[in-house]
Design an enzyme around this catalytic site. Sequence first.
Site, PDB file in Angstrom:
ATOM      1  N   HIS A  68       0.810  -1.222   0.000  1.00 30.57           N
ATOM      2  CA  HIS A  68       0.000   0.000   0.000  1.00 30.57           C
ATOM      3  C   HIS A  68       0.845   1.275   0.000  1.00 30.57           C
ATOM      4  O   HIS A  68       0.290   2.373  -0.126  1.00 30.57           O
ATOM      5  CB  HIS A  68      -0.937   0.015   1.209  1.00 30.57           C
ATOM      6  CG  HIS A  68      -0.234   0.338   2.483  1.00 30.57           C
ATOM      7  ND1 HIS A  68       0.635  -0.545   3.097  1.00 30.57           N
ATOM      8  CD2 HIS A  68      -0.234   1.465   3.227  1.00 30.57           C
ATOM      9  CE1 HIS A  68       1.123   0.023   4.188  1.00 30.57           C
ATOM     10  NE2 HIS A  68       0.619   1.249   4.286  1.00 30.57           N
ATOM     11  N   HIS A  83       1.563   6.930  -0.265  1.00 38.31           N
ATOM     12  CA  HIS A  83       0.747   6.102   0.626  1.00 38.31           C
ATOM     13  C   HIS A  83      -0.628   5.944  -0.016  1.00 38.31           C
ATOM     14  O   HIS A  83      -1.463   6.832   0.077  1.00 38.31           O
ATOM     15  CB  HIS A  83       0.636   6.755   2.002  1.00 38.31           C
ATOM     16  CG  HIS A  83       0.072   5.851   3.043  1.00 38.31           C
ATOM     17  ND1 HIS A  83      -1.268   5.544   3.110  1.00 38.31           N
ATOM     18  CD2 HIS A  83       0.670   5.170   4.040  1.00 38.31           C
ATOM     19  CE1 HIS A  83      -1.479   4.726   4.122  1.00 38.31           C
ATOM     20  NE2 HIS A  83      -0.313   4.481   4.689  1.00 38.31           N
TER      21      HIS A  83
END
Length: 163
Positions: A68, A83
Site C-alpha cells: 500500500h 501512501h
Amino acid sequence: MLKKLFKKTPETIDYVAPLTGKATPLENVPDEVFSQKMMGDGLAIEPTDNQIVSPIDGEVVDVFKTKHAISFRAENGAELLIHMGLDTVQLDGKGFSISVENGQKVKKGDPLGTFDIDEVSKADYKTITPLILLNGEQFQLSEVIGEQDVRAGTDVLFKIVKK
C-alpha cells in the site's frame, strides 16, 4: 567514469503526479497523521485511474510488505512516500500489484504497478493518496499546485528544494 565523478547533484527536482486524479492539499486528507503533516509536508491525490508511476528519477527504497506504500530517494537525496489510500495496510496487499522492488532505479513516469481503486473503495477504504516529503529538515516544497486535475507521469505537483 569521469562524468559520474563530477556529476553535480541537482538542488531542485520536479515531482510529477504518480497517479491520475484530482490533486488536493494535504490538509484535506481525512486522517490527522497526514492532514496535520505529522509525517511531513506534501500533497494528496484522489485517484481516478489504477496506474501508478514513478514521480521522480531515483531509487525505490522500500515497497511495504502490504504493497500500500512505496518510499523513494530522489537523485538530490529527498526521501518521499506514496501512501495509497487510508488504513489500506489492513487490506494486506489486496487491491495492489507492485512491479518494482527495493533498490530498483526508476525514472519519472516508469510504471510502478496498479492500485485497484474500485476494489479498495468496495472494501470501504478511502483511496485518497498522500504524497509525503519524509526528510523535511533537509528539503522543502515549492511551487505546490492547488486543487486541480492531474495526469500521472506528466503534471508537476511541486518542486523539492534542498535547504
